[in-house]
Write a protein that holds these residues in place. Structure first.
Motif, PDB file in Angstrom:
ATOM      1  N   GLU B  72       0.842  -1.183   0.000  1.00 51.25           N
ATOM      2  CA  GLU B  72       0.000   0.000   0.000  1.00 51.25           C
ATOM      3  C   GLU B  72       0.886   1.244   0.000  1.00 51.25           C
ATOM      4  N   PRO B  73       0.383   2.334  -0.591  1.00 49.99           N
ATOM      5  CA  PRO B  73       1.214   3.551  -0.661  1.00 49.99           C
ATOM      6  C   PRO B  73       1.755   3.950   0.714  1.00 49.99           C
ATOM      7  N   GLU B  74       0.947   3.815   1.740  1.00 61.35           N
ATOM      8  CA  GLU B  74       1.376   4.230   3.071  1.00 61.35           C
ATOM      9  C   GLU B  74       2.538   3.396   3.592  1.00 61.35           C
ATOM     10  N   LEU B 144       5.169   8.314  -6.087  1.00 64.34           N
ATOM     11  CA  LEU B 144       4.124   7.525  -5.440  1.00 64.34           C
ATOM     12  C   LEU B 144       2.802   7.632  -6.187  1.00 64.34           C
ATOM     13  N   GLU B 145       2.497   8.848  -6.653  1.00 63.58           N
ATOM     14  CA  GLU B 145       1.249   9.025  -7.404  1.00 63.58           C
ATOM     15  C   GLU B 145       1.265   8.248  -8.705  1.00 63.58           C
ATOM     16  N   ILE B 148       0.565   4.636  -7.977  1.00 58.43           N
ATOM     17  CA  ILE B 148      -0.865   4.405  -7.747  1.00 58.43           C
ATOM     18  C   ILE B 148      -1.613   4.403  -9.075  1.00 58.43           C
ATOM     19  N   ARG B 151      -1.061   1.052 -10.734  1.00 52.79           N
ATOM     20  CA  ARG B 151      -1.884   0.041 -10.067  1.00 52.79           C
ATOM     21  C   ARG B 151      -3.335   0.149 -10.520  1.00 52.79           C
ATOM     22  N   LEU B 155      -5.431  -2.805 -12.711  1.00 56.40           N
ATOM     23  CA  LEU B 155      -6.662  -3.401 -12.187  1.00 56.40           C
ATOM     24  C   LEU B 155      -7.855  -3.054 -13.077  1.00 56.40           C
ATOM     25  N   VAL B 425      -3.871  -5.879  -1.683  1.00 58.43           N
ATOM     26  CA  VAL B 425      -4.013  -4.461  -1.990  1.00 58.43           C
ATOM     27  C   VAL B 425      -4.549  -4.288  -3.395  1.00 58.43           C
ATOM     28  N   ARG B 426      -5.835  -4.397  -3.552  1.00 61.60           N
ATOM     29  CA  ARG B 426      -6.322  -4.329  -4.919  1.00 61.60           C
ATOM     30  C   ARG B 426      -7.442  -3.326  -5.101  1.00 61.60           C
ATOM     31  N   LEU B 427      -7.377  -2.238  -4.378  1.00 56.55           N
ATOM     32  CA  LEU B 427      -8.386  -1.206  -4.517  1.00 56.55           C
ATOM     33  C   LEU B 427      -8.035  -0.291  -5.684  1.00 56.55           C
ATOM     34  N   ILE B 428      -9.010  -0.006  -6.516  1.00 59.08           N
ATOM     35  CA  ILE B 428      -8.814   1.022  -7.537  1.00 59.08           C
ATOM     36  C   ILE B 428      -9.180   2.338  -6.868  1.00 59.08           C
ATOM     37  N   LEU B 429      -8.167   3.001  -6.338  1.00 55.24           N
ATOM     38  CA  LEU B 429      -8.444   4.129  -5.457  1.00 55.24           C
ATOM     39  C   LEU B 429      -7.302   5.128  -5.544  1.00 55.24           C
ATOM     40  N   PRO B 430      -7.529   6.399  -5.716  1.00 53.28           N
ATOM     41  CA  PRO B 430      -8.850   6.970  -5.922  1.00 53.28           C
ATOM     42  C   PRO B 430      -9.362   6.618  -7.306  1.00 53.28           C
ATOM     43  N   ALA B 431     -10.645   6.340  -7.392  1.00 53.36           N
ATOM     44  CA  ALA B 431     -11.236   5.970  -8.670  1.00 53.36           C
ATOM     45  C   ALA B 431     -11.377   7.222  -9.514  1.00 53.36           C
TER      46      ALA B 431
END
Lengths: 442, 442
Positions: B72-74, B144-145, B148, B151, B155, B425-431
């Protein structure tokens, strides 16, 4: 009711299905209503298609903790495909619903058109701004992205304030207004006060924290209107103690760049107005021909069916249903129970039985106000405040969080926070261009 | 060298400072160079101002794991204010640098103008596209952006492919191209192969995984050009085993919506081209009058000073310095050691001594290729492959990750992954709205 449907009936359905085509159930929304409907239906021989515009489930009751930089987004979100993976009869479609045609039994999405035999509409609610002016300057707290937005905005305000030579502007940057004294507003105010007065103080040593203000505006004359007065009073006292200014009878009339105007004419200078004052049904429903109740919700029969469309159900926030003369609250337990009930009613219909009425089993309402303090009202009878209520709250929420791993991570974050009194989640991420919301018009 | 500067010298500086104003050191960039410079300088009586455009430090060596939905980014970011909190002589300024005026000793930012007595410029490098056409269609992997973004794109491609009726388009969605066979490219290819062939398979049961392709394009004839051939060959063999297509002598000429063109005329249909092929100095430096070396880097003296400006240093990726006839690699250990050296040289200057030459203490280079496999080349002598190299890699990276808590979280994620073979960690976030990058022009 789930328990009452034994193997006998399930076999009956199975036989029924073997003779016929398998029924296709479409569930729109991967919130509590949708997921618990799946949990109910997946034991039966139906084909389920779950549609959501996000690929994750959001654990809404803890959303405010993401906004207050207390939890990471991943702590309260769980990938839908991981949830439904074990069920061979469930398919997931990541898509936005454009239109629902109840007569043709068709759902149009931005990806494809889906036909259904049975529908469960569980899309939740959206923020209701009650026609205030300047809603675009407001930060709603309803989705994970909005919570991240709020977190970024708060942290950015502190960074800007640290180097702001103009004292008035600095004060505005350090003023945070929360609109709405329901449980989300109360909980967020408590968490925000902890963040700003506690943890931020160590990071911004040169900042005068006497300038920081957290203001909670409530249109009515008490907090937590659904709970007994005693609990609302406790919440108010508790918030006062952590320096939250609670203002009653305060209605917002307009939000502008850098300020909030109230109906009594007073003005609060702030760049951060968080809105927790109201929710309503998705406005697009208007054009889909659904029977709408006040607040844009769908007035359902007590079986949760949409009047005139016996194979279409609504569960969760979107369903308008009264019990004991009052509308059911828009909380996770109602959504969850309605999801189960809608699923079971579909099973009953398939096996030739009439759908049953929904009755809400009210186990209680809770709200937490910062470290070691909460209010809980259980079984419509027992009111708790303070540390015991906090322990109950913690247990219930941890228990309900989907996914063992998430539960572990959340517990780790909390334990860390509790032991070291340290907020660890303070990344301004993704770093977006400076918020457009408050660019002064020139 | 840090060890050699004992108390005697520190006291001398302290006395010096008492008679004079405290010197102001400005450090631009909170990467490895900047943070290790602070670590060095904070023991001395100087005032330090750290400037960065993000409020967090990024642990770059693990960035590719965020892009591959492995961390995760954090997990790899740490708030700068938490890092510098213990040092009363350090201030942090969240700002973008607009201009550096070496003569006037002034840095202009979007927040305020900062004057310095000593400067350490440690802003790292930016992606270098080598004048290919259609760079806007490429996903760089440098921040980092961007990780994301990658990722989310991967996905989203799987979600779209799951419902794509056109087989050619489906294949394009499932083709992932990585440009660059250096360590980032090799590591990302390995992680991506694991994600796509391993974990995604369980989430997309109806998808034909024979259509999934991960292609690694390298312009030269071998992987990991900085390492002995044996290690590059091992990496290639290992990548082949996890079904990554490694193509040598393949140069990209143009990237368009939905395709990559190579200089030999061949075309690969894909919506995801990740670029790890090159980095360069920030182009804005051109207009600031710094002495530029090839690749837009700053040619420094062997003391890390900018020629002609004895009080201005460069550390990390941005510094161009040769050792043994070859330029120093742009890796974390170089940046870290240069940060320490620049800090110590400033201390020497303040106490009236000449700055010392920088010498890189090369302890090794490593790259990991998926589960339990890596290559490591230590002390310019010892080559390791396979599981032993992986253990060395794991230990070194965990040890270097800033912040005990982050280390714990990363370890938890990895342990979980290792035991349960599960990407969590498979959230498409922020969508975000569907990527603009590949909207077909109509």
């Amino acid at each position: 009711m789930g328990q009452k449907m034994g193997f006998y009936k399930r076999d009956k359905i199975r036989n029924y299905s073997r003779e016929n085509e398998r029924h296709r159930v479409v569930i729109v929304g991967a919130g509590f209503g949708g997921l618990w409907a799946i949990k109910t239906l997946t034991r039966y021989p139906v084909d389920i298609c779950l549609i959501d515009q996000n690929n994750y489930h959001t654990f809404f009751p803890l959303l405010y903790q993401v906004a207050a930089a207390e939890l990471e987004p991943e702590d309260i979100a769980y990938p839908v495909r991981s949830i439904v993976r074990g069920f061979p009869n469930v398919r997931f479609l990541l898509a936005k619903v454009n239109k629902i045609d109840l007569k043709a039994q068709i759902i149009e999405t931005d990806v494809r058109t889906v036909h259904y035999d049975f529908l469960i509409l569980a899309i939740g609610s959206v923020t209701h701004f009650f026609n205030i002016k300047g809603a675009k300057y407001v930060y709603p707290l309803k989705t994970l992205e909005q919570a991240i937005d709020i977190r970024n905005q708060i942290l950015t305000c502190f960074e800007k304030a640290a180097y702001e030579p103009d004292e008035e502007r600095q004060k505005s940057l350090l003023t945070f207004v929360i609109v709405g004294g329901g449980s989300t507003g109360v909980e967020f105010a408590g968490a925000l006060a902890e963040l700003t007065y506690g943890h931020m103080r160590r990071d911004y040593r040169n900042l005068d924290f006497g300038k920081v203000r957290v203001i909670l505006l409530e249109a009515a004359g008490k907090l937590l209107p659904n709970l007994p007065d005693r609990l609302g009073n406790y919440a108010r006292e508790r918030l006062n103690r952590v320096k939250v200014e609670v203002r009653f009878n305060s209605k917002v009339s307009e939000v502008g760049p850098g300020e909030v105007k109230l109906t009594d004419g007073s003005v609060i200078r702030t760049y951060t107005t968080v809105w927790t004052a109201g929710v309503r049904g998705e406005p697009a429903l208007n054009s889909w021909g659904l029977p709408l109740a006040p607040n844009g919700k769908v007035a359902v029969l007590n079986t949760l069916q949409i009047p005139g469309y016996p194979n279409a159900y609504v569960a969760g926030d979107l369903a308008y249903l009264e019990e004991g003369g009052r509308p059911l609250p828009m909380v996770a337990p109602v959504a969850l129970q309605q999801g189960v009930a809608a699923g079971e009613n579909i099973v009953r219909q398939i096996s030739g039985k009439p759908p049953a009425s929904f009755h809400y089993n009210d186990q209680g309402i809770m709200a937490v106000i910062g470290r070691r303090a909460a209010v809980a009202y259980l079984f419509n009878r027992f009111g708790f405040t303070g540390f015991p209520a906090w322990i109950i709250w913690l247990g219930v929420h941890l228990f309900r969080l989907i996914g063992f791993r998430n539960r572990l991570l959340v517990l780790t974050n909390w334990a860390w926070d509790y032991i070291y009194y340290e907020r660890v989640v303070r990344l301004i991420l993704p770093a977006k261009p400076p918020s457009e919301k408050h660019k002064e018009e020139s």
